[in-house]
Structures are given as C-alpha cells and as structure tokens.
Design a protein around this motif. Structure first.
Motif, PDB file in Angstrom:
ATOM      1  N   ASP A  43       0.812  -1.223   0.000  1.00  0.00           N
ATOM      2  CA  ASP A  43       0.000   0.000   0.000  1.00  0.00           C
ATOM      3  C   ASP A  43       0.846   1.273   0.000  1.00  0.00           C
ATOM      4  N   GLU A  44       2.128   1.170   0.393  1.00  0.00           N
ATOM      5  CA  GLU A  44       3.021   2.338   0.391  1.00  0.00           C
ATOM      6  C   GLU A  44       3.573   2.656  -0.998  1.00  0.00           C
ATOM      7  N   LEU A  45       3.405   1.724  -1.927  1.00  0.00           N
ATOM      8  CA  LEU A  45       3.936   1.943  -3.279  1.00  0.00           C
ATOM      9  C   LEU A  45       3.132   3.009  -4.008  1.00  0.00           C
ATOM     10  N   PRO A  46       3.777   3.682  -4.999  1.00  0.00           N
ATOM     11  CA  PRO A  46       3.012   4.602  -5.854  1.00  0.00           C
ATOM     12  C   PRO A  46       1.874   3.828  -6.547  1.00  0.00           C
ATOM     13  N   GLU A  47       0.780   4.519  -6.820  1.00  0.00           N
ATOM     14  CA  GLU A  47      -0.437   3.889  -7.350  1.00  0.00           C
ATOM     15  C   GLU A  47      -0.171   3.011  -8.578  1.00  0.00           C
ATOM     16  N   ASP A  48       0.596   3.536  -9.556  1.00  0.00           N
ATOM     17  CA  ASP A  48       0.795   2.776 -10.805  1.00  0.00           C
ATOM     18  C   ASP A  48       1.593   1.494 -10.556  1.00  0.00           C
ATOM     19  N   GLN A  49       2.574   1.544  -9.647  1.00  0.00           N
ATOM     20  CA  GLN A  49       3.358   0.349  -9.317  1.00  0.00           C
ATOM     21  C   GLN A  49       2.522  -0.647  -8.518  1.00  0.00           C
ATOM     22  N   ARG A  50       1.748  -0.120  -7.560  1.00  0.00           N
ATOM     23  CA  ARG A  50       0.904  -0.981  -6.739  1.00  0.00           C
ATOM     24  C   ARG A  50      -0.110  -1.719  -7.615  1.00  0.00           C
ATOM     25  N   GLU A  51      -0.706  -1.011  -8.560  1.00  0.00           N
ATOM     26  CA  GLU A  51      -1.713  -1.605  -9.439  1.00  0.00           C
ATOM     27  C   GLU A  51      -1.126  -2.786 -10.221  1.00  0.00           C
ATOM     28  N   VAL A  52       0.054  -2.586 -10.820  1.00  0.00           N
ATOM     29  CA  VAL A  52       0.691  -3.648 -11.612  1.00  0.00           C
ATOM     30  C   VAL A  52       1.083  -4.822 -10.710  1.00  0.00           C
ATOM     31  N   LEU A  53       1.654  -4.518  -9.550  1.00  0.00           N
ATOM     32  CA  LEU A  53       2.093  -5.580  -8.644  1.00  0.00           C
ATOM     33  C   LEU A  53       0.908  -6.437  -8.183  1.00  0.00           C
ATOM     34  N   ILE A  54      -0.189  -5.807  -7.825  1.00  0.00           N
ATOM     35  CA  ILE A  54      -1.371  -6.562  -7.370  1.00  0.00           C
ATOM     36  C   ILE A  54      -1.924  -7.405  -8.509  1.00  0.00           C
ATOM     37  N   MET A  55      -1.987  -6.830  -9.711  1.00  0.00           N
ATOM     38  CA  MET A  55      -2.483  -7.603 -10.860  1.00  0.00           C
ATOM     39  C   MET A  55      -1.592  -8.819 -11.133  1.00  0.00           C
ATOM     40  N   ARG A  56      -0.273  -8.611 -11.019  1.00  0.00           N
ATOM     41  CA  ARG A  56       0.679  -9.672 -11.347  1.00  0.00           C
ATOM     42  C   ARG A  56       0.764 -10.721 -10.234  1.00  0.00           C
ATOM     43  N   ILE A  57       0.979 -10.303  -9.002  1.00  0.00           N
ATOM     44  CA  ILE A  57       1.227 -11.236  -7.906  1.00  0.00           C
ATOM     45  C   ILE A  57      -0.063 -11.824  -7.356  1.00  0.00           C
ATOM     46  N   TYR A  58      -1.025 -10.973  -7.072  1.00  0.00           N
ATOM     47  CA  TYR A  58      -2.239 -11.458  -6.411  1.00  0.00           C
ATOM     48  C   TYR A  58      -3.292 -11.968  -7.385  1.00  0.00           C
ATOM     49  N   ASN A  59      -3.362 -11.374  -8.586  1.00  0.00           N
ATOM     50  CA  ASN A  59      -4.363 -11.799  -9.568  1.00  0.00           C
ATOM     51  C   ASN A  59      -3.782 -12.677 -10.660  1.00  0.00           C
ATOM     52  N   ASP A  60      -2.459 -12.904 -10.631  1.00  0.00           N
ATOM     53  CA  ASP A  60      -1.751 -13.756 -11.601  1.00  0.00           C
ATOM     54  C   ASP A  60      -2.056 -13.391 -13.050  1.00  0.00           C
ATOM     55  N   MET A  61      -2.114 -12.099 -13.336  1.00  0.00           N
ATOM     56  CA  MET A  61      -2.350 -11.661 -14.709  1.00  0.00           C
ATOM     57  C   MET A  61      -1.015 -11.612 -15.447  1.00  0.00           C
ATOM     58  N   SER A  62      -1.053 -11.907 -16.744  1.00  0.00           N
ATOM     59  CA  SER A  62       0.156 -11.805 -17.560  1.00  0.00           C
ATOM     60  C   SER A  62       0.425 -10.317 -17.812  1.00  0.00           C
ATOM     61  N   PHE A  63       1.654 -10.013 -18.248  1.00  0.00           N
ATOM     62  CA  PHE A  63       1.963  -8.615 -18.534  1.00  0.00           C
ATOM     63  C   PHE A  63       1.163  -8.125 -19.740  1.00  0.00           C
ATOM     64  N   LYS A  64       0.817  -9.032 -20.641  1.00  0.00           N
ATOM     65  CA  LYS A  64      -0.039  -8.679 -21.778  1.00  0.00           C
ATOM     66  C   LYS A  64      -1.424  -8.257 -21.264  1.00  0.00           C
ATOM     67  N   GLU A  65      -1.983  -9.044 -20.329  1.00  0.00           N
ATOM     68  CA  GLU A  65      -3.291  -8.708 -19.759  1.00  0.00           C
ATOM     69  C   GLU A  65      -3.227  -7.391 -18.980  1.00  0.00           C
ATOM     70  N   ILE A  66      -2.135  -7.208 -18.221  1.00  0.00           N
ATOM     71  CA  ILE A  66      -1.960  -5.966 -17.452  1.00  0.00           C
ATOM     72  C   ILE A  66      -1.902  -4.783 -18.406  1.00  0.00           C
ATOM     73  N   SER A  67      -1.157  -4.954 -19.504  1.00  0.00           N
ATOM     74  CA  SER A  67      -1.032  -3.903 -20.505  1.00  0.00           C
ATOM     75  C   SER A  67      -2.399  -3.526 -21.068  1.00  0.00           C
ATOM     76  N   GLU A  68      -3.193  -4.547 -21.408  1.00  0.00           N
ATOM     77  CA  GLU A  68      -4.532  -4.281 -21.959  1.00  0.00           C
ATOM     78  C   GLU A  68      -5.433  -3.613 -20.921  1.00  0.00           C
ATOM     79  N   ARG A  69      -5.367  -4.062 -19.682  1.00  0.00           N
ATOM     80  CA  ARG A  69      -6.235  -3.534 -18.624  1.00  0.00           C
ATOM     81  C   ARG A  69      -5.888  -2.082 -18.286  1.00  0.00           C
ATOM     82  N   THR A  70      -4.568  -1.769 -18.254  1.00  0.00           N
ATOM     83  CA  THR A  70      -4.154  -0.433 -17.815  1.00  0.00           C
ATOM     84  C   THR A  70      -3.957   0.546 -18.964  1.00  0.00           C
TER      85      THR A  70
END
Length: 193
Positions: A135-162
């Motif tokens: 939660d201390e991370l900047p918003e854009d970094q936190r968003e990607v990290l949560i999508m990747r680690i907690y939601n197991d999204m691929s970077f392609k999916e993260i790219s499309e979502r964001t």
C-alpha cells in the motif's frame, strides 16, 4: 523433453476436439498436482475441491483458445492450482505455505513445516505487513504488482487492462519490487522464519 512433447501433443489434440486427450493428461499428472495441493491445505476434501476447480479452469482456458504455454503444461497447471490455493486461504483469512522463486520471493514468507499457534500468528502478521508495504507503493506500481502477484495476470493482460505498453507494465513491476525492498530495508522487516 519427451514428456513435454507428449503433453503438448495431448493439449493440441484436446484443443482440436479429442476429449480423451485431457483424461490422459489428468491421469498422468493427477498425483503430483493433488499432492502439491494437499501439502498446502492438509485437508482431503478441500484438496479435492481445489483439484477439480483447477481442471475446470484448465478446460475453460483451453476451450476458449487462451492457452499459450507451449510445452509447459504441468507448470501452467501448477500455477493455476497455486492461485486457487491462495484464493482459498484469502477467503478464509489464512495464508498458505509457499516457497516461490524469482519475482514472487518477496511474498514467500511461509515455510512448509507444520505451523504451531505462535508461528501461525507471526505469519499472519507478516502477511498483513506485506500488504501494508504494498500500500506504500506509488499507485501505478501498486496496481501492476497486485495484478501480477495477487491476480496472476500476464503482462499482456496488465497492458490491456491499464492501457500502457507491456514494457511500461514490466518497468512498473520492476520498480515496485525495487521500492518494496527499499521499504522493507527502511522498516527493518525480516521476511523469513
């Protein structure tokens, strides 16, 4: 290598309509996947449910043509099982015992030994600390990290979502991990047993 080729062939056959190919894959890998799940949840019924959910997810992914793990069927299925186990523990406000490598290592705060009450409390506290650090991370970094680690999204999916490029998503993930390590050092947090 031969095993991987056979798995890849069976996956291809199943995608092309040969239903029995999936049965061969399940039979071939059932013991390993089920044992992995059971080693995390220590409950036969829960392990069975997660095992079934894993293959429901496998079937759905294959049916919609979203499988792209050429020759890596078993690791892919294990990742699905891993994520479903985490979902199960998250719903029950407990954390499983994982020993991950690479970008996940910062989240590997639990060992494979049987937990006593004290260790369970400590590990729950560490999990809460990790979420607070995230939660201390900047918003854009936190968003990607949560999508990747907690939601197991691929970077392609993260790219499309964001709406950012894959390289930008990768960069944000990299900086998120670098910043997490800095935050951990700053707070003198030890993420080990």
């Amino acid at each position: 290598m031969q095993q991987e080729l056979l798995d890849a062939n069976l996956v291809g056959n199943y995608i092309n309509g040969q239903e029995s190919a999936l049965e061969v894959l399940i039979t071939r890998h059932k013991q390993r996947i089920y044992s992995f799940i059971y080693s995390k949840v220590y409950d036969k019924d829960i392990a069975e449910d997660i095992f079934q959910d894993t293959f429901i997810k496998v079937i759905r992914t294959l049916k919609r043509g979203a499988y792209n793990e050429e020759g890596k069927f078993l690791p892919w299925v294990m990742r699905i099982a891993h994520n479903l186990i985490i979902d199960y523990f998250r719903k029950n406000n407990r954390m499983p015992k994982f020993d991950n490598a690479g970008e996940f290592s910062i989240f590997s705060v639990l060992s494979d030994s049987t937990l006593n009450a004290e260790k369970t409390i400590i590990k729950q506290q560490v999990e809460q600390d990790v979420r607070r650090l995230v939660d201390e991370l900047p918003e854009d970094q936190r968003e990607v990290l949560i999508m990747r680690i907690y939601n197991d999204m691929s970077f392609k999916e993260i790219s499309e979502r964001t709406g950012v490029s894959i390289n930008t998503a990768l960069g944000r993930m990299r900086y998120a991990l670098i910043n997490l390590r800095k935050i951990i050092d700053k707070h003198n947090i030890v993420l080990t047993n």
